[in-house]
Design an enzyme around this catalytic site. Structure first.
Site, PDB file in Angstrom:
ATOM      1  N   ASP A  26       0.827  -1.222   0.000  1.00 57.93           N
ATOM      2  CA  ASP A  26       0.000   0.000   0.000  1.00 57.93           C
ATOM      3  C   ASP A  26       0.859   1.269   0.000  1.00 57.93           C
ATOM      4  O   ASP A  26       0.423   2.321   0.448  1.00 57.93           O
ATOM      5  CB  ASP A  26      -0.901  -0.006   1.245  1.00 57.93           C
ATOM      6  N   TYR A 145       1.848   4.595  14.624  1.00 61.52           N
ATOM      7  CA  TYR A 145       3.232   5.039  14.759  1.00 61.52           C
ATOM      8  C   TYR A 145       3.294   6.290  15.622  1.00 61.52           C
ATOM      9  O   TYR A 145       2.528   7.238  15.399  1.00 61.52           O
ATOM     10  CB  TYR A 145       3.823   5.384  13.382  1.00 61.52           C
ATOM     11  N   PRO A 146       4.224   6.332  16.575  1.00 61.07           N
ATOM     12  CA  PRO A 146       4.357   7.545  17.389  1.00 61.07           C
ATOM     13  C   PRO A 146       5.224   8.591  16.684  1.00 61.07           C
ATOM     14  O   PRO A 146       6.268   8.982  17.176  1.00 61.07           O
ATOM     15  CB  PRO A 146       5.014   7.023  18.671  1.00 61.07           C
ATOM     16  N   LYS A 176       0.219  -2.847  14.288  1.00 58.18           N
ATOM     17  CA  LYS A 176       1.534  -2.842  13.665  1.00 58.18           C
ATOM     18  C   LYS A 176       2.250  -1.566  14.087  1.00 58.18           C
ATOM     19  O   LYS A 176       1.698  -0.461  13.973  1.00 58.18           O
ATOM     20  CB  LYS A 176       1.346  -2.856  12.159  1.00 58.18           C
ATOM     21  N   GLY A 201       8.381  -3.118   8.669  1.00 56.78           N
ATOM     22  CA  GLY A 201       9.721  -3.409   8.151  1.00 56.78           C
ATOM     23  C   GLY A 201      10.539  -2.141   8.005  1.00 56.78           C
ATOM     24  O   GLY A 201      10.886  -1.500   8.973  1.00 56.78           O
ATOM     25  N   GLY A 202      10.828  -1.783   6.770  1.00 56.65           N
ATOM     26  CA  GLY A 202      11.606  -0.583   6.538  1.00 56.65           C
ATOM     27  C   GLY A 202      12.216  -0.614   5.151  1.00 56.65           C
ATOM     28  O   GLY A 202      11.823  -1.415   4.304  1.00 56.65           O
ATOM     29  N   ARG A 230       8.580  -3.002   1.844  1.00 56.72           N
ATOM     30  CA  ARG A 230       9.649  -2.701   0.883  1.00 56.72           C
ATOM     31  C   ARG A 230      10.779  -3.712   0.854  1.00 56.72           C
ATOM     32  O   ARG A 230      11.205  -4.122  -0.217  1.00 56.72           O
ATOM     33  CB  ARG A 230      10.248  -1.309   1.195  1.00 56.72           C
TER      34      ARG A 230
END
Ligand code: 13P
Length: 273
Positions: A26, A145-146, A176, A201-202, A230
């Site tokens: 996405d 995510y913070p 997640k 992931g990253g 990715r």
């Protein structure tokens, strides 16, 4: 729990380990049409060949590219989008639970950024989707995510625990979030979160072994899933990478064993060519 939610959840979780190996495709709204994701039909073919439990995508991709894979992998329907360039602190809601039902999704997924005044709208959106998902018997996955405008260190255990717990407080089934850098610090996140915790992931920059090490360390302190993007589909051998991760997650393989499985899969793929 409604039986519908229980049934859909069982399609997301591996029967052996009870964990979810999810792959996300996405990214384009968030990060641009990255190298490797241009031909999304090919990406999905390669990803599904690795046998993950689920793939996450937006509605247009679900409509145009997912149908041949139905029955082979679960589909998580993405209902929000943000852009690291244009609106990094706010997820826009772009779909709803009714659409997820109509698309045959096994879960709906929403993103939320916490750690700044923008989180007011994010919490409102997540709260609403959580209510609608519960009524429809639809499991709720959230990327939380913070990374809000007042957060100094988004990877600190306190920040990540805050984000994960915010999702659990609002009824998210699988959250997640970000890696905190070590198993010891990630344990704090898992222990403070009564819902399942999954890892993002990253970038492709890091090598496969680093990602496998991170996954192993997190699994050892209670990780319930991954939703990687990715570094999997930008890799030369996505299906082999997925099989290596699956060995860690479902067979409790060590990183060395998972790397062996990766090498075997690559060799087998090359023989088949
Ligand atoms: O899940 C993601 C986007 O939804 C992030 O995936 P990666 O960070 O692994 O590319």
């Amino acid at each position: 729990m409604f039986v519908g939610k229980q049934i859909r959840l069982s399609r997301l979780l591996n029967t052996k380990s009870g964990r979810m190996l999810g792959i996300t495709v996405d990214h384009p709204i968030t990060r641009g049409v990255l190298p490797g994701i241009e031909d999304i039909a090919r990406v999905l073919d390669e990803v599904v060949a690795g046998g993950p439990e689920a793939v996450t995508m937006h509605k247009g991709i679900a409509e145009k590219v997912f149908p041949p894979h139905a029955g082979k992998v679960s589909m998580i329907f993405k209902a929000s989008a943000y852009s690291t360039q244009f609106h990094p602190y706010e997820e826009a809601i772009v779909a709803d639970v009714d659409e997820a039902v109509r698309f045959g999704a096994d879960a709906i997924s929403v993103g939320m950024i916490v750690g700044g005044p923008e989180q007011t709208t994010q919490l409102t959106n997540l709260g609403r989707i959580s209510r609608e998902a519960a009524l429809a018997g639809m499991p709720l996955v959230a990327h939380i995510y913070p990374k809000g405008s007042r957060m100094d260190d988004p990877n600190s255990a306190d920040a990540v625990a805050y984000a994960a717990r915010a999702g659990a407080e609002l009824g998210v089934d699988l959250i997640k979030t970000l890696w905190t850098g070590s198993g010891e610090s990630f344990r704090k996140v898992v222990e403070a979160c009564p819902s399942r915790v999954a890892l993002a992931g990253g970038e492709m920059g890091e090598n496969l072994e680093d990602y496998l090490n991170m996954t192993r360390e997190a699994l050892d302190v209670g990780l319930a899933g991954v939703t990687y993007g990715r570094f999997v589909w930008q890799h030369d051998h996505p299906a082999a990478v997925i099989r290596a991760i699956a060995a860690l997650m479902h067979d409790e393989a060590s990183v060395a064993e998972a790397l062996e499985i990766y090498e075997e899969q690559v060799a087998r793929g090359q023989e088949a060519r």
